[in-house]
Design a protein around this motif. Structure first.
Motif, PDB file in Angstrom:
ATOM      1  N   ALA A 293      24.471 104.743  52.454  1.00  0.00           N
ATOM      2  CA  ALA A 293      24.483 103.427  53.294  1.00  0.00           C
ATOM      3  C   ALA A 293      23.820 102.446  52.492  1.00  0.00           C
ATOM      4  N   ALA A 294      23.134 102.655  51.249  1.00  0.00           N
ATOM      5  CA  ALA A 294      22.523 101.558  50.294  1.00  0.00           C
ATOM      6  C   ALA A 294      23.678 101.113  49.067  1.00  0.00           C
ATOM      7  N   VAL A 295      24.663 102.100  48.951  1.00  0.00           N
ATOM      8  CA  VAL A 295      25.386 101.558  47.942  1.00  0.00           C
ATOM      9  C   VAL A 295      26.359 100.505  48.370  1.00  0.00           C
ATOM     10  N   VAL A 296      26.534 100.287  49.603  1.00  0.00           N
ATOM     11  CA  VAL A 296      27.650  99.617  50.168  1.00  0.00           C
ATOM     12  C   VAL A 296      27.048  98.099  50.243  1.00  0.00           C
ATOM     13  N   PRO A 297      26.049  97.820  50.770  1.00  0.00           N
ATOM     14  CA  PRO A 297      25.422  96.291  50.770  1.00  0.00           C
ATOM     15  C   PRO A 297      24.846  96.310  49.380  1.00  0.00           C
ATOM     16  N   MET A 298      24.684  97.053  48.322  1.00  0.00           N
ATOM     17  CA  MET A 298      24.329  96.747  47.136  1.00  0.00           C
ATOM     18  C   MET A 298      25.559  96.248  46.446  1.00  0.00           C
ATOM     19  N   ILE A 299      26.721  96.563  46.367  1.00  0.00           N
ATOM     20  CA  ILE A 299      27.877  96.514  45.927  1.00  0.00           C
ATOM     21  C   ILE A 299      28.315  94.818  46.459  1.00  0.00           C
ATOM     22  N   ALA A 300      28.152  94.862  47.760  1.00  0.00           N
ATOM     23  CA  ALA A 300      28.573  93.668  48.644  1.00  0.00           C
ATOM     24  C   ALA A 300      27.960  92.437  48.026  1.00  0.00           C
ATOM     25  N   CYS A 301      26.264  92.735  48.297  1.00  0.00           N
ATOM     26  CA  CYS A 301      25.594  91.541  47.617  1.00  0.00           C
ATOM     27  C   CYS A 301      25.640  91.102  46.137  1.00  0.00           C
ATOM     28  N   ALA A 302      25.553  92.098  45.252  1.00  0.00           N
ATOM     29  CA  ALA A 302      26.131  91.975  43.969  1.00  0.00           C
ATOM     30  C   ALA A 302      27.191  91.012  43.624  1.00  0.00           C
ATOM     31  N   SER A 303      28.136  91.213  44.520  1.00  0.00           N
ATOM     32  CA  SER A 303      29.317  90.453  44.043  1.00  0.00           C
ATOM     33  C   SER A 303      29.412  89.363  44.750  1.00  0.00           C
ATOM     34  N   LEU A 304      28.346  89.078  45.511  1.00  0.00           N
ATOM     35  CA  LEU A 304      28.405  87.503  45.841  1.00  0.00           C
ATOM     36  C   LEU A 304      27.419  86.737  45.154  1.00  0.00           C
TER      37      LEU A 304
ATOM     38  N   GLY B  34      30.457  96.968  35.497  1.00  0.00           N
ATOM     39  CA  GLY B  34      31.496  98.108  35.690  1.00  0.00           C
ATOM     40  C   GLY B  34      30.933  99.365  35.563  1.00  0.00           C
ATOM     41  N   GLY B  35      29.993  99.485  34.540  1.00  0.00           N
ATOM     42  CA  GLY B  35      29.456 100.792  34.224  1.00  0.00           C
ATOM     43  C   GLY B  35      28.346 101.173  35.521  1.00  0.00           C
ATOM     44  N   ALA B  36      27.713 100.098  36.006  1.00  0.00           N
ATOM     45  CA  ALA B  36      26.743 100.399  37.176  1.00  0.00           C
ATOM     46  C   ALA B  36      27.456 100.756  38.260  1.00  0.00           C
ATOM     47  N   LEU B  37      28.716 100.107  38.403  1.00  0.00           N
ATOM     48  CA  LEU B  37      29.577 100.589  39.664  1.00  0.00           C
ATOM     49  C   LEU B  37      29.908 102.125  39.655  1.00  0.00           C
ATOM     50  N   LEU B  38      30.470 102.181  38.248  1.00  0.00           N
ATOM     51  CA  LEU B  38      30.911 103.653  38.210  1.00  0.00           C
ATOM     52  C   LEU B  38      29.898 104.824  38.423  1.00  0.00           C
ATOM     53  N   ALA B  39      28.515 104.378  37.952  1.00  0.00           N
ATOM     54  CA  ALA B  39      27.452 105.259  38.040  1.00  0.00           C
ATOM     55  C   ALA B  39      26.903 105.428  39.310  1.00  0.00           C
ATOM     56  N   PHE B  40      26.653 104.249  40.072  1.00  0.00           N
ATOM     57  CA  PHE B  40      26.227 104.404  41.502  1.00  0.00           C
ATOM     58  C   PHE B  40      27.486 104.958  42.493  1.00  0.00           C
TER      59      PHE B  40
ATOM     60  N   GLU C 209      16.127  79.793  44.941  1.00  0.00           N
ATOM     61  CA  GLU C 209      17.512  79.430  44.501  1.00  0.00           C
ATOM     62  C   GLU C 209      18.481  80.256  45.011  1.00  0.00           C
ATOM     63  N   LYS C 210      19.957  79.417  44.838  1.00  0.00           N
ATOM     64  CA  LYS C 210      20.755  79.844  45.662  1.00  0.00           C
ATOM     65  C   LYS C 210      21.227  81.606  45.317  1.00  0.00           C
ATOM     66  N   ASP C 211      21.586  82.120  45.880  1.00  0.00           N
ATOM     67  CA  ASP C 211      21.820  83.682  45.865  1.00  0.00           C
ATOM     68  C   ASP C 211      20.656  84.499  45.689  1.00  0.00           C
ATOM     69  N   TYR C 212      19.457  84.031  45.837  1.00  0.00           N
ATOM     70  CA  TYR C 212      18.170  84.763  45.669  1.00  0.00           C
ATOM     71  C   TYR C 212      18.251  85.984  46.432  1.00  0.00           C
ATOM     72  N   ILE C 213      18.559  85.664  47.908  1.00  0.00           N
ATOM     73  CA  ILE C 213      18.412  86.939  49.040  1.00  0.00           C
ATOM     74  C   ILE C 213      19.344  87.891  48.776  1.00  0.00           C
ATOM     75  N   TYR C 214      20.655  87.478  48.021  1.00  0.00           N
ATOM     76  CA  TYR C 214      21.579  88.443  47.627  1.00  0.00           C
ATOM     77  C   TYR C 214      21.235  89.407  46.665  1.00  0.00           C
ATOM     78  N   HIS C 215      20.278  88.777  45.604  1.00  0.00           N
ATOM     79  CA  HIS C 215      19.679  89.423  44.336  1.00  0.00           C
ATOM     80  C   HIS C 215      18.644  90.376  44.894  1.00  0.00           C
ATOM     81  N   VAL C 216      17.954  90.031  46.050  1.00  0.00           N
ATOM     82  CA  VAL C 216      17.023  90.811  46.386  1.00  0.00           C
ATOM     83  C   VAL C 216      17.416  92.054  47.048  1.00  0.00           C
ATOM     84  N   VAL C 217      18.312  91.762  48.077  1.00  0.00           N
ATOM     85  CA  VAL C 217      18.976  92.737  48.732  1.00  0.00           C
ATOM     86  C   VAL C 217      19.472  93.856  47.937  1.00  0.00           C
ATOM     87  N   SER C 218      20.434  93.372  46.946  1.00  0.00           N
ATOM     88  CA  SER C 218      20.851  94.193  45.701  1.00  0.00           C
ATOM     89  C   SER C 218      20.115  95.054  45.104  1.00  0.00           C
TER      90      SER C 218
END
Length: 180
Positions: A111-122, A66-72, A134-143
């Motif tokens: 442009a970077a904050v949108v995929p960051m939030i999308a991938c972090a939420s996945l 939540g803090g990261a979301l506020l900050a970004f 591992e599962k979700d590894y690509i989401y972690h890397v993109v985020s």
């Protein structure tokens, strides 16, 4: 270090706010509320950074995220609003090239904050060490890539204030009224 960075960011934002306020008194180019909203959003982003620093990702992930979301998010909106203010004050207070650089940094961060939030939420698990299989590894890397892109965007954006700050003297004065 993140707490210290949040404090320096807040000081930078407040200084920028005061500079724009003073410039706007000389030649009205923007409504003062626009500058104030920008400051408030920036300070909320700094509070978000403080939350990130004081609540560990693995111990309290919901608060940390939540803090990261506020900050970004607040930080990106701050840069966008300040970019608009820069364009409105051009050419008297900013060069057109400075305005373009600020807007480019804001656009990349946005442009970077949108995929960051999308991938972090996945991402279904919170951990520090990842295996590419591992599962979700690509989401972690993109985020993570997007997160660092936005973080460096903030640093570079603040660096664009150097020229503005060189021509300013900031003084703090205190007055005591006798009618206490």
């Amino acid at each position: 270090m993140i707490n210290f960075s949040a404090f320096l960011g807040a000081a930078t934002m407040y200084t920028r706010y005061k500079i724009v306020e003073k410039q706007n008194q000389t030649s009205y180019f923007s409504t003062p509320v626009f500058n104030l909203v920008s400051l408030v959003l920036g300070l909320v982003g700094c509070i978000g950074m403080g939350i990130v620093a004081n609540f560990q990702e693995l111990a309290v992930p919901l608060v940390h995220d939540g803090g990261a979301l506020l900050a970004f998010v607040c930080g990106v909106v701050y840069t966008l609003l300040q970019s608009v203010i820069s364009y409105k004050s051009c050419p008297q207070w900013n060069s057109l090239s400075t305005c373009h650089v600020r807007m480019a940094i804001s656009a990349v961060s946005c442009a970077a904050v949108v995929p960051m939030i999308a991938c972090a939420s996945l991402i279904s698990i919170t951990k520090l060490e990842w295996n590419p299989k591992e599962k979700d590894y690509i989401y972690h890397v993109v985020s993570a890539i997007c997160e660092w892109t936005v973080a460096f965007g903030f640093i570079f954006y603040f660096l664009t204030f150097i020229h503005d700050f060189q021509s300013v003297t900031l003084r703090i004065s205190t007055e005591i009224n006798d009618d206490i």
